[in-house]
Enzyme design. Structure first.
Site, short mmCIF file in Angstrom:
data_model
loop_
_atom_site.label_atom_id
_atom_site.label_comp_id
_atom_site.label_asym_id
_atom_site.label_seq_id
_atom_site.Cartn_x
_atom_site.Cartn_y
_atom_site.Cartn_z
N SER A 1 0.81 -1.22 0.00
CA SER A 1 0.00 0.00 0.00
C SER A 1 0.84 1.27 0.00
CB SER A 1 -0.91 0.02 1.23
OG SER A 1 -1.78 -1.09 1.23
N HIS B 1 -7.44 -0.68 5.96
CA HIS B 1 -6.99 -2.07 6.14
C HIS B 1 -7.12 -2.52 7.59
CE1 HIS B 1 -5.62 -2.90 2.07
NE2 HIS B 1 -5.04 -1.71 2.04
#
Length: 513
Positions: free
Chosen positions: A349, A443
């Site tokens: 990410s 997340h």
């Protein structure tokens, strides 16, 4: 009559768009197949111009359009018996709204939400009835509460429900919600009525786009050209360069999945790109630059890890509607069905906002002086020796321009500094108790573990500007995700690996913040 100058302008713009469409199709997609999208442009252009001619008169007729198309709320007794309004009402509303200039829409939405919302007088009367009914039997209480609940329905909600049933109506409401979000974000209107309209639309869309009504589709090179084009345009994390790039992203050792909805055919709602690797990647270049041959046959023994390297929501109007987390969970199940031995799932990410946060911190340090430092004495001296300038001021300048990456000595000197600062930014910087960084928060809400911070993981100009080239893996340990998610949402506790915790500890020891 249209002026000759206007006609010339129309044909000039139409010709240029067809040229651009040709170039786009040849460069990015499957050649001449896509050119079929261009011929209708002239009709669309004339139609939009025709609607724009009446935009001034449209403003004057806002009240008339709303009065004609927004029906009164049926009485409580007739709530299930009233005939639906004609479809023409919904279509007229849609056409009128689309004809408005962007600057006119806030006024129209304010009129809709303020003049055709809840009947506050009736609500007050029914609320008093609920209070009076408390001394009576439970059946009377429940009926009084149900009447009040029904009366709290805004008048415009009836129209919005009927709009959702016409062709293209749901997509129109999603785009309408995007306009409302933009109006609120830009402070064009801070009306409580607009905020209430936003909340009403969010509730409606959350019901219509619940996960049970969504379809999971795997995108391949054989998927419709229009879908591939939209996925390319919507890619928000790692831009698609050309048609070969998109072909590789759906090719061997790659997977691309989308959620779609029956009311918006051919329109991807959220897109997830996955790389199938032997181990969890720590560098985005190996994913977006390193591809297998397009005719390669996948070796199942080389697929040990699934790396989610890009997830993009495509519809701004669905902001606040949970889609991405469900997509990841569905894709995990899909991949496990295809590769039963696969048990490593992780994101790779970006860290948007880190560099801006750090520049603000350095600016504070420069003002406050050495009493509140983020560098150790040795790091302070090393940076001043390498750069020949004052440490904090020089760091701020170099990080603003990305010039620091051209010096090997400076890269080595800054690595421990930036790694611990970034770990603290992800782990320690909070908004209302949750992670400040939106990607981290996403997340962590899904139950992932903040697993590994990667140095020089994205050395593209975009990656350097956003996060000094660092990226982070959020690891999905499937047996722990439910417990992690619940703990984060309830107690705001972040599940992190030893690497992250050690970097945070280093930050706390080295810094006086």
């Amino acid at each position: 009559m249209l002026s000759l100058g206007f006609v010339r302008t129309v044909f000039y713009n139409a010709r240029n768009l067809r040229k651009r469409a040709s170039v786009t199709c040849i460069n990015n997609f499957r050649g001449w197949e896509c050119l079929q999208q261009a011929p209708n442009y002239l009709y669309v252009y004339f139609r939009k111009q025709r609607l724009c001619f009446s935009s001034t008169s449209c403003v004057k007729n806002m009240e008339e359009i709303l009065t004609r198309n927004v029906d009164s709320l049926p009485t409580y007794e007739m709530r299930d018996k009233s005939p639906p309004p004609p479809e023409s009402s919904s279509l007229e509303f849609i056409q009128f709204y689309r004809s408005l200039d962007k600057s006119q829409r806030p006024e129209f939405l304010f009129k809709l939400s303020s003049d055709f919302g809840v009947d506050h007088k009736s609500v007050a009367e029914l609320a008093a009835n609920v209070m009076d009914s408390q001394k009576r039997d439970i059946s009377t209480v429940l009926q009084a509460e149900d009447r009040l609940r029904y009366c709290l329905t805004p008048r415009y909600k009836v129209l919005l429900n009927h709009i959702s049933r016409v062709e293209g109506g749901v997509k129109f409401l999603v785009d309408l919600k995007a306009d409302v979000i933009e109006i609120l974000a830009s402070k064009t209107s801070d009306s409580p009525h607009i905020r209430d309209l936003n909340g009403t639309l969010k509730c409606m869309l959350s019901e219509w786009f619940s996960v049970g009504l969504l379809s999971l589709e795997r995108v391949t090179w054989k998927s419709p050209c229009e879908l591939l084009q939209k996925i390319s345009q919507y890619e928000a994390v790692h831009p698609v360069r050309n048609w070969t790039d998109i072909k590789r992203r759906v090719g061997p050792y790659r997977r691309c999945y989308v959620f779609t909805h029956g009311a918006m055919p051919g329109e991807p709602l959220v897109v997830l790109h996955v790389a199938l690797k032997e181990e969890i990647s720590d560098n985005i270049q190996t994913i977006v630059r390193g591809f297998s041959p397009l005719d390669a046959v996948e070796d199942i023994n080389k697929v040990n890890a699934a790396v989610f390297y890009s997830i993009s929501s495509t519809q701004p109007g669905l902001q606040g509607v949970e889609l991405g987390n469900y997509l990841i969970k569905r894709v995990v199940r899909e991949l496990q069905g295809e590769f039963p031995h696969l048990n490593q799932f992780s994101s790779l990410s970006p860290i948007p906002g880190f560099t801006n946060w750090l520049l603000g911190l350095l600016n504070e340090q420069r003002k406050e002086g050495p009493s509140n430092r983020i560098l150790s004495d040795m790091e302070f001296r090393d940076i001043e020796e390498i750069t020949g300038g004052r440490a904090y001021e020089t760091m701020r300048k170099l990080l603003s321009t990305n010039e620091w990456v051209s010096s090997g000595r400076l890269v080595k000197a800054l690595e421990p500094v930036l790694m611990r600062l970034c770990a603290w930014y992800l782990y320690g910087e909070k908004h209302r108790g949750y992670a400040l960084n939106p990607v981290a928060n996403f997340h962590l809400q899904n139950g992932a573990t903040m697993w590994r911070l990667n140095w020089q993981a994205d050395t593209s100009p975009r990656g350097l500007s956003a996060s000094c080239g660092m990226m982070v893996n959020y690891r999905y340990f499937l047996q722990d995700t439910s417990a992690n998610s619940g703990r984060y949402l309830k107690t705001k506790e972040i599940e992190a690996s030893d690497q992250i915790r050690n970097l945070v500890l280093q930050f706390q020891k080295a810094s006086k913040l």
